[in-house]
Design a protein around this motif. Structure first.
Motif, PDB file in Angstrom:
ATOM      1  N   PRO A 172       0.794  -1.236   0.000  1.00  0.00           N
ATOM      2  CA  PRO A 172       0.000   0.000   0.000  1.00  0.00           C
ATOM      3  C   PRO A 172       0.820   1.277   0.000  1.00  0.00           C
ATOM      4  O   PRO A 172       0.319   2.328  -0.398  1.00  0.00           O
ATOM      5  CB  PRO A 172      -0.824  -0.129   1.295  1.00  0.00           C
ATOM      6  CG  PRO A 172      -0.979  -1.611   1.492  1.00  0.00           C
ATOM      7  CD  PRO A 172       0.344  -2.178   1.052  1.00  0.00           C
ATOM      8  N   ASP A 173       2.087   1.218   0.423  1.00  0.00           N
ATOM      9  CA  ASP A 173       2.931   2.410   0.400  1.00  0.00           C
ATOM     10  C   ASP A 173       3.636   2.598  -0.935  1.00  0.00           C
ATOM     11  O   ASP A 173       4.428   3.512  -1.114  1.00  0.00           O
ATOM     12  CB  ASP A 173       3.965   2.363   1.530  1.00  0.00           C
ATOM     13  CG  ASP A 173       4.940   1.189   1.411  1.00  0.00           C
ATOM     14  OD1 ASP A 173       4.839   0.411   0.439  1.00  0.00           O
ATOM     15  OD2 ASP A 173       5.798   1.047   2.299  1.00  0.00           O
ATOM     16  N   GLY A 174       3.351   1.714  -1.917  1.00  0.00           N
ATOM     17  CA  GLY A 174       3.924   1.822  -3.255  1.00  0.00           C
ATOM     18  C   GLY A 174       5.204   1.053  -3.454  1.00  0.00           C
ATOM     19  O   GLY A 174       5.758   1.048  -4.559  1.00  0.00           O
ATOM     20  N   GLU A 175       5.682   0.349  -2.421  1.00  0.00           N
ATOM     21  CA  GLU A 175       6.928  -0.401  -2.532  1.00  0.00           C
ATOM     22  C   GLU A 175       6.672  -1.803  -3.075  1.00  0.00           C
ATOM     23  O   GLU A 175       5.743  -2.491  -2.638  1.00  0.00           O
ATOM     24  CB  GLU A 175       7.605  -0.515  -1.167  1.00  0.00           C
ATOM     25  CG  GLU A 175       8.920  -1.288  -1.208  1.00  0.00           C
ATOM     26  CD  GLU A 175       9.573  -1.418   0.168  1.00  0.00           C
ATOM     27  OE1 GLU A 175      10.703  -1.919   0.234  1.00  0.00           O
ATOM     28  OE2 GLU A 175       8.942  -1.019   1.153  1.00  0.00           O
ATOM     29  N   LEU A 176       7.492  -2.225  -4.028  1.00  0.00           N
ATOM     30  CA  LEU A 176       7.417  -3.588  -4.543  1.00  0.00           C
ATOM     31  C   LEU A 176       7.883  -4.550  -3.450  1.00  0.00           C
ATOM     32  O   LEU A 176       9.018  -4.464  -2.986  1.00  0.00           O
ATOM     33  CB  LEU A 176       8.283  -3.735  -5.790  1.00  0.00           C
ATOM     34  CG  LEU A 176       8.407  -5.145  -6.386  1.00  0.00           C
ATOM     35  CD1 LEU A 176       7.035  -5.687  -6.778  1.00  0.00           C
ATOM     36  CD2 LEU A 176       9.344  -5.128  -7.587  1.00  0.00           C
ATOM     37  N   ARG A 177       7.013  -5.473  -3.054  1.00  0.00           N
ATOM     38  CA  ARG A 177       7.336  -6.346  -1.932  1.00  0.00           C
ATOM     39  C   ARG A 177       7.517  -7.811  -2.321  1.00  0.00           C
ATOM     40  O   ARG A 177       8.282  -8.530  -1.701  1.00  0.00           O
ATOM     41  CB  ARG A 177       6.238  -6.243  -0.865  1.00  0.00           C
ATOM     42  CG  ARG A 177       6.231  -4.917  -0.138  1.00  0.00           C
ATOM     43  CD  ARG A 177       7.393  -4.773   0.812  1.00  0.00           C
ATOM     44  NE  ARG A 177       7.356  -5.800   1.839  1.00  0.00           N
ATOM     45  CZ  ARG A 177       6.623  -5.710   2.952  1.00  0.00           C
ATOM     46  NH1 ARG A 177       5.876  -4.630   3.168  1.00  0.00           N
ATOM     47  NH2 ARG A 177       6.628  -6.682   3.830  1.00  0.00           N
ATOM     48  N   PHE A 178       6.762  -8.286  -3.325  1.00  0.00           N
ATOM     49  CA  PHE A 178       6.833  -9.696  -3.698  1.00  0.00           C
ATOM     50  C   PHE A 178       6.917  -9.839  -5.218  1.00  0.00           C
ATOM     51  O   PHE A 178       6.287  -9.078  -5.956  1.00  0.00           O
ATOM     52  CB  PHE A 178       5.601 -10.471  -3.219  1.00  0.00           C
ATOM     53  CG  PHE A 178       5.460 -10.586  -1.731  1.00  0.00           C
ATOM     54  CD1 PHE A 178       6.088 -11.607  -1.030  1.00  0.00           C
ATOM     55  CD2 PHE A 178       4.690  -9.675  -1.021  1.00  0.00           C
ATOM     56  CE1 PHE A 178       5.957 -11.724   0.346  1.00  0.00           C
ATOM     57  CE2 PHE A 178       4.547  -9.774   0.353  1.00  0.00           C
ATOM     58  CZ  PHE A 178       5.188 -10.803   1.032  1.00  0.00           C
ATOM     59  N   ILE A 179       7.680 -10.830  -5.665  1.00  0.00           N
ATOM     60  CA  ILE A 179       7.663 -11.259  -7.064  1.00  0.00           C
ATOM     61  C   ILE A 179       7.431 -12.764  -7.059  1.00  0.00           C
ATOM     62  O   ILE A 179       8.266 -13.527  -6.569  1.00  0.00           O
ATOM     63  CB  ILE A 179       8.985 -10.941  -7.785  1.00  0.00           C
ATOM     64  CG1 ILE A 179       9.284  -9.437  -7.740  1.00  0.00           C
ATOM     65  CG2 ILE A 179       8.911 -11.400  -9.248  1.00  0.00           C
ATOM     66  CD1 ILE A 179      10.601  -9.069  -8.387  1.00  0.00           C
ATOM     67  N   PHE A 180       6.297 -13.176  -7.605  1.00  0.00           N
ATOM     68  CA  PHE A 180       5.935 -14.585  -7.599  1.00  0.00           C
ATOM     69  C   PHE A 180       6.173 -15.199  -8.980  1.00  0.00           C
ATOM     70  O   PHE A 180       5.784 -14.618  -9.994  1.00  0.00           O
ATOM     71  CB  PHE A 180       4.458 -14.755  -7.236  1.00  0.00           C
ATOM     72  CG  PHE A 180       4.100 -14.210  -5.887  1.00  0.00           C
ATOM     73  CD1 PHE A 180       4.448 -14.883  -4.730  1.00  0.00           C
ATOM     74  CD2 PHE A 180       3.421 -13.006  -5.769  1.00  0.00           C
ATOM     75  CE1 PHE A 180       4.122 -14.385  -3.490  1.00  0.00           C
ATOM     76  CE2 PHE A 180       3.085 -12.492  -4.536  1.00  0.00           C
ATOM     77  CZ  PHE A 180       3.446 -13.182  -3.384  1.00  0.00           C
ATOM     78  N   PRO A 181       6.770 -16.372  -9.041  1.00  0.00           N
ATOM     79  CA  PRO A 181       7.004 -17.022 -10.335  1.00  0.00           C
ATOM     80  C   PRO A 181       5.704 -17.533 -10.946  1.00  0.00           C
ATOM     81  O   PRO A 181       4.675 -17.652 -10.273  1.00  0.00           O
ATOM     82  CB  PRO A 181       7.939 -18.186  -9.982  1.00  0.00           C
ATOM     83  CG  PRO A 181       7.624 -18.499  -8.561  1.00  0.00           C
ATOM     84  CD  PRO A 181       7.307 -17.173  -7.924  1.00  0.00           C
TER      85      PRO A 181
END
Length: 200
Positions: A172-181
């Motif tokens: 919600p703060d605009g930060e990329l947190r997860f990248i899922f394959p």
């Protein structure tokens, strides 16, 4: 994002590399390109059927982000189906805190109208967006998404777009947190977005 890679992002990238290696022998019409570096992410503006979509106006919401195209024969439908299963488990209150964006990497063929029709088949929470080739390429670079068009002899469409198939989750703060394959189970997507929404 800070220079220090969040642990959640590190593990998602690790499993992404393993997934790409394990699936290397499985031929597809569209080749799934590997993503091995942590991208910076960041805000962007692209066009939807309802006008410009500016992620800066989505602060306070978790954002699922996926890069694909409407004529994708199997990779995109699989990824979006898994995302749909996760979204379908969210309550109405949770859905109000969540936005899902499908970015077309085929801006020459996908219009905002065709994207709206395409995502409607999956979930009302999904928004299809596109832009100029330059605008799409810029956003893809921000997220480390790769894609390129290839000709297909004998295909009704005449081409395919090989592209990376990660699903991104922005806090919600605009930060990329997860990248899922590709083919990450819906349960994992669900747990991750609930984790981010719980703190909001």
């Amino acid at each position: 994002m800070s220079e220090r890679l969040p642990m959640s992002l590190f593990f998602c990238l690790f499993f992404l590399s393993l997934s790409a290696f394990a699936g290397a022998e499985a031929p597809r019409q569209d080749e799934v390109l590997e993503q091995v570096e942590a991208p910076p992410g960041g805000d962007f503006v692209l066009d939807s059927v309802n006008g410009p979509l500016d992620t800066r106006q989505l602060r306070g919401k978790s954002i699922f982000l996926y890069f694909g195209y409407t004529r994708c024969p199997d990779v995109c439908p699989t990824s979006l189906s898994f995302l749909t299963q996760a979204l379908s488990e969210l309550s109405d209150e949770e859905l109000q805190k969540t936005v899902s964006i499908f970015v077309s990497v085929d801006p020459q063929h996908d219009t905002v109208e065709s994207l709206a029709d395409y995502v409607e088949y999956f979930h009302p929470n999904l928004i299809g967006v596109t832009g100029t080739e330059e605008a799409v390429a810029k956003v893809a670079k921000q997220y480390g998404a790769q894609y390129y068009e290839v000709e297909l002899e004998g295909s009704a469409f005449g081409y395919a777009v090989n592209h990376s198939a990660a699903t991104y989750l922005i806090a919600p703060d605009g930060e990329l947190r997860f990248i899922f394959p590709h083919e990450t189970p819906p349960e994992v997507l669900l747990q991750a977005v609930r984790h981010l929404n719980a703190g909001n």
